[in-house]
Design an enzyme around this catalytic site. Sequence first.
Site, PDB file in Angstrom:
ATOM      1  CB  SER A 184      -0.976  -0.034   1.185  1.00 38.75           C
ATOM      2  OG  SER A 184      -2.005   0.919   1.043  1.00 38.75           O
ATOM      3  CG  ASP A 204      -4.365  -1.200   0.039  1.00 44.25           C
ATOM      4  OD1 ASP A 204      -3.698  -1.928   0.788  1.00 44.25           O
ATOM      5  OD2 ASP A 204      -4.226   0.033   0.010  1.00 44.25           O
TER       6      ASP A 204
END
Length: 268
Positions: free
Chosen positions: A27, A151
């Site tokens: 991320s 993500d």
Amino acid sequence: MLGAAEVGMLQALFDRGVRPDLIVGTSVGAINGAFVAADPGPAAVERLRAVWQELASRQVLAGSVLGRLGTLLRTRTHVHHPEPLRQLLEAHLPVATFAELEVPFQCVAASIERSAERWFTEGPLVDAVLASSAVPGLLPPVQIEGEHYVDGGLVHSIPVGRAVALGADTVYVLHVGRVDRPLQPPTRPWEVATVTFEIARRHRFAADLAALPPGVTVHVLPAGDDTPPGTANLRYRDFSRVADRIDRAHAAAGARLDRLGTPGNHGS
């Protein structure tokens, strides 16, 4: 915004002569990690500070409430366009592919079609980083080779196990701050998703730590903020405290490293 703390931790490591042999990121950690892998020295910190300042000034996650609502109504899945973030990365990253990086770097994203993690190790760098940081609901999935990714925190938020599997024997964990805080049962609607996600990611992190083989050392650096901002009122768009978070993390991580007596050698 929480990811700014990692910049302060990086500065503390470089101040003490610690250089990475390997970087794995998830991320926002993939964003920061790519910059360091491209230029694994103090200059990377200055480059990242400039990037975070531009995140604030250019409002990469911009838009009024009505504008974001309009985007959501059109797309039905997300409230921000990915292009501003892509343009920012392309403008500031000094390389375009994994092959051009100075040290090995990997980042992880979650495949929608396979319900599985994918570690990106080659090919275009920006596409992989965008896939790893495509927060569901905020940004759209990133399509790569016919597959859609979101993500990486959904599948491997703090990838200590990946670093160890790749041969790391000294690991520095640069996290976004919430690991420092004990979890409490949610009391507000917006806390339900946060607490649920934290349980999932901390469970795997704890399992990785419990399974460390002999001879592997893991240092979890502090973020220096006892009360990191949460999800209330969509504060993820508030970049006003970026400089403060970097400085707090720099001081806290530096103090921890000094207590450890960290030698000025390589770490992963």
